[in-house]
Design a protein around this motif. Sequence first.
Motif: not given
Length: 226
Positions: A90-102
């Motif tokens: 959950l902590q890394f969902e925003s990081v992945a979203f910003e990078r366009g990573v699934r």
Amino acid sequence: MADASHDLKTPLTVILANTSIALEHPERSVASQSQWLESTQHEAEAMQGLVGDLLTLAKMDEEEAAAQSGAARPAFEEVDLSDVIEGEVLQFESVAFERGVRLESQVEPGIELRGNEQRLRRLAGTLIDNACKYVDDGGAVDVALSRSGKQARLAVRNTGAPISPEDLPHVFDRFYRADKARTGGAGGHGLGLAIARAIAEEHGGNLSVASTQAEGTVFTATLPLK
């Protein structure tokens, strides 16, 4: 000590240079010199991170030496590893979203073991963080936690360029850094994976890595269940 000194020397040099520039113009406002203050804060935070990692490793080394001499290890507690992993994802969902990573996860519920919850969070967070940093643009990071016999198995996989065969044997070495080796993150000090493996071993498990062009890179931690 030489590696640590080298990593501390550069930020100290920058901090001293920034301070010197600011002191040359005492009449200027803080706002007008924000460039140097922000740079100093950035470098100080980097030093703080390195010192924190060094203290963690020193403490774990001390505990391991004491255990080998017959002293009792620090008491473990009951930990719901499933909750730990879900929280870190959950902590890394925003990081992945910003990078366009699934970022996807498959976490089997109710996996419990005896351990140090804070360090297990550090283990999971390090693996997910590295996977998100080194995944290819538009790629995928998969986090899976499952039971495997009497062990818990945590696998963190990312797509992208594999770790080179020359780097692969060294990714868990302290202070080892290579562009494609997940050694604590971009701009890190090469201690993240060393700490992660030490945490796995502290809990009676291990941490391994496999990396190929076809399958991507997978870090796998296995930990004994209670």
